[in-house]
Scaffold this active site. Structure first.
Site, PDB file in Angstrom:
ATOM      1  N   TYR A 145       6.696  -2.232   1.496  1.00 48.54           N
ATOM      2  CA  TYR A 145       5.409  -2.436   2.121  1.00 48.54           C
ATOM      3  C   TYR A 145       5.357  -4.036   1.959  1.00 48.54           C
ATOM      4  O   TYR A 145       5.698  -4.623   0.685  1.00 48.54           O
ATOM      5  CB  TYR A 145       4.183  -2.118   1.469  1.00 48.54           C
ATOM      6  CG  TYR A 145       2.955  -2.155   1.691  1.00 48.54           C
ATOM      7  CD1 TYR A 145       2.427  -2.351   3.051  1.00 48.54           C
ATOM      8  CD2 TYR A 145       2.107  -3.181   0.844  1.00 48.54           C
ATOM      9  CE1 TYR A 145       1.163  -2.567   3.540  1.00 48.54           C
ATOM     10  CE2 TYR A 145       0.955  -3.676   1.231  1.00 48.54           C
ATOM     11  CZ  TYR A 145       0.433  -3.442   2.626  1.00 48.54           C
ATOM     12  OH  TYR A 145      -0.683  -3.808   3.075  1.00 48.54           O
ATOM     13  N   ASP A 242      10.337 -10.016  -1.963  1.00 46.07           N
ATOM     14  CA  ASP A 242       9.042  -9.736  -1.814  1.00 46.07           C
ATOM     15  C   ASP A 242       8.983  -9.286  -3.360  1.00 46.07           C
ATOM     16  O   ASP A 242       9.087  -8.290  -3.618  1.00 46.07           O
ATOM     17  CB  ASP A 242       8.565  -8.767  -0.894  1.00 46.07           C
ATOM     18  CG  ASP A 242       7.136  -8.471  -1.123  1.00 46.07           C
ATOM     19  OD1 ASP A 242       6.590  -9.164  -2.068  1.00 46.07           O
ATOM     20  OD2 ASP A 242       6.445  -7.705  -0.318  1.00 46.07           O
ATOM     21  N   LYS A 270      -0.054 -10.672  -7.797  1.00 41.32           N
ATOM     22  CA  LYS A 270      -0.450  -9.545  -8.498  1.00 41.32           C
ATOM     23  C   LYS A 270      -0.408 -10.048 -10.002  1.00 41.32           C
ATOM     24  O   LYS A 270      -1.316 -10.617 -10.419  1.00 41.32           O
ATOM     25  CB  LYS A 270       0.456  -8.298  -8.394  1.00 41.32           C
ATOM     26  CG  LYS A 270       0.104  -7.535  -6.965  1.00 41.32           C
ATOM     27  CD  LYS A 270       0.604  -6.008  -7.181  1.00 41.32           C
ATOM     28  CE  LYS A 270       0.363  -5.558  -5.555  1.00 41.32           C
ATOM     29  NZ  LYS A 270      -0.898  -5.344  -5.207  1.00 41.32           N
TER      30      LYS A 270
END
Length: 453
Positions: A145, A242, A270
């Protein structure tokens, strides 16, 4: 009515009247927990409007590596607010210091730009890759994702009959956008070589989660990551890691430091700011200089809240603590205790389970191994996975009860918290088995979940 006397169901009903679905992100509304209203979070715990307290292993999909409301991060944010807020022109000292820190820590990063989210970072990574190469195609991998934008909004948690084709996670995406994305199986070096043999002249970028944590934890094979680097270099394509999840949580230099495979661009977010909304895109200077933040750069880049002083202060305080305190040593030790302990619990109950993860991340799939690719995860007993986690709630332990979702340890968790999790795990699994829950494959589309980080 006063806010402090409203029940969770009352607040949740008001939310549903004013907010579509009552929540502001796709998977915050969990079946059976639709009245969950959070009123306090601190350390390793949160409390809801009905007075229930949970030891939190969900951790908002991973950002609060230090724990909720870390006092040092909070103090840094408060101090920043006393001196400067968002002015939208020039640069602040904090932005410069954060950029220099990221350049120092992350092997691929020669220059860096800040965003507000990881999705923005991955969007800009693919845009600049196309700008640099003049090519059309993007390669992604089943189970990974990379945010909400159209080019990567496909093939995350797919039902068995959708694996191998294009499986968009949303309507409203132009077919020609989806057609410009090639989806390959993770950990399949041969499939990568074949795709480059056929399409290499038109592949602008390969984007990958080096560890696909959006489906729990698929650990990468070194040959696979090395093949990505080799094929991108040979074809002149841009390799994007990513590391929104893996960055800083697994190592200050990200998975690229652990693996020794250096991408051309890296996206981050994050854990970089312990939950404050910041993302980043960094990499080779020649690629980064294509952005319009440099006058004349052809790839447009903007964002009103990029580099907001509050989130920059949070990131600097978080990285400072990660560098000066034994955060990784602590969370890695607890993570290993959890993985070993859970494996023992499930084995003692005769329950087929594969407990895996890395460092502070853990997940228990209810199946026998291995777990190399997304296809392997189709064996996971989703009913057991979700039912077990629902029963953990009865013991004050929170792991998100959605299929394939990983769990996290923070610096605020203690050995006593781990003991509580292991005790709750045995009770929850035993109760789920006693209730007659099926143990076996359950792979229908309705149980395969969604795509949120």
């Amino acid at each position: 009515m006063k806010h402090d006397v409203l029940s969770g169901s009352q607040v949740a009903e008001r939310a549903r009247l004013a907010i579509p679905g009552g929540v502001n992100s796709g998977q915050r509304s969990v079946p059976g927990l639709t009245d969950l209203v959070i009123v306090h979070a601190e350390g390793a715990r949160f409390r809801d409007a009905d007075g229930r307290e949970f030891v939190d292993y969900h951790a908002a999909f991973g950002p609060p590596l230090l724990g909720h409301n870390d006092p040092d991060v909070g103090a840094a944010v408060a101090e920043a607010g006393r001196t400067v807020d968002l002015c939208g022109v020039g640069v602040t000292r904090g932005e410069v210091e954060l950029a220099e820190t990221l350049v120092e820590l992350v092997p691929s990063v020669e220059k860096v730009l800040l965003t507000s989210t990881g999705s923005e970072a991955t969007f800009h990574a693919l845009r600049v890759a196309r700008a640099a190469t003049g090519r059309r195609l993007v390669v992604k991998f089943q189970g990974c994702y990379h945010g909400w934008h159209d080019a990567v909004s496909l093939n995350v948690i797919s039902a068995p009959d959708r694996v191998g084709g294009r499986d968009p996670i949303s309507t409203g995406i132009l077919p020609e956008v989806l057609e410009a994305t090639l989806v390959l199986p993770f950990n399949d070096a041969a499939a990568v070589r074949a795709a480059f043999a056929e399409h290499g002249h038109d592949i602008a970028a390969v984007i990958v989660e080096p560890v696909p944590h959006n489906v729990g934890c698929l650990l990468p094979e070194q040959e696979f990551l090395a093949t990505l680097r080799e094929e991108c270099t040979r074809a002149g394509s841009v390799l994007v890691f990513d590391e929104v999840i893996t960055g800083f949580r697994h190592d200050l230099g990200g998975w690229q430091k652990l693996s020794g495979i250096t991408p051309d661009l890296t996206t981050m977010g994050k854990a970089i700011a312990n939950g404050y909304p910041v993302g980043a895109l960094g990499g080779r200077a020649d690629l980064m200089e294509l952005f319009s933040s440099r006058p004349g750069g052809p790839a447009f880049f903007a964002g009103t809240y990029n580099g907001h002083p509050a989130v920059v202060a949070a990131a600097l305080a978080t990285l400072r603590k990660l560098r000066t305190e034994p955060v990784h040593e602590h969370v890695f030790r607890l993570g290993e205790r959890i993985r070993t302990g859970l494996a023992d619990v499930f084995a003692g109950l005769g329950l087929p389970a594969l407990v895996t993860g890395f460092g502070s991340v853990f997940v228990a799939y209810f199946m026998t191994g291995p777990a190399r690719t997304y296809d392997d995860l189709l064996r996971n007993d989703a009913a057991m996975f979700i039912g077990y986690r629902r029963r953990l709630l009865e013991h004050g332990v929170f792991e998100l009860p959605l299929n394939l979702k990983r769990s996290h340890v923070s610096y605020a968790h203690t050995d006593a918290d781990v003991d509580r999790l292991l005790e709750a795990a045995e009770a929850a699994a035993r109760a789920q088995l006693a209730a007659g829950a099926p143990v076996g494959d359950l792979t229908g589309a309705s149980t395969m979940g969604g795509a949120v980080r």
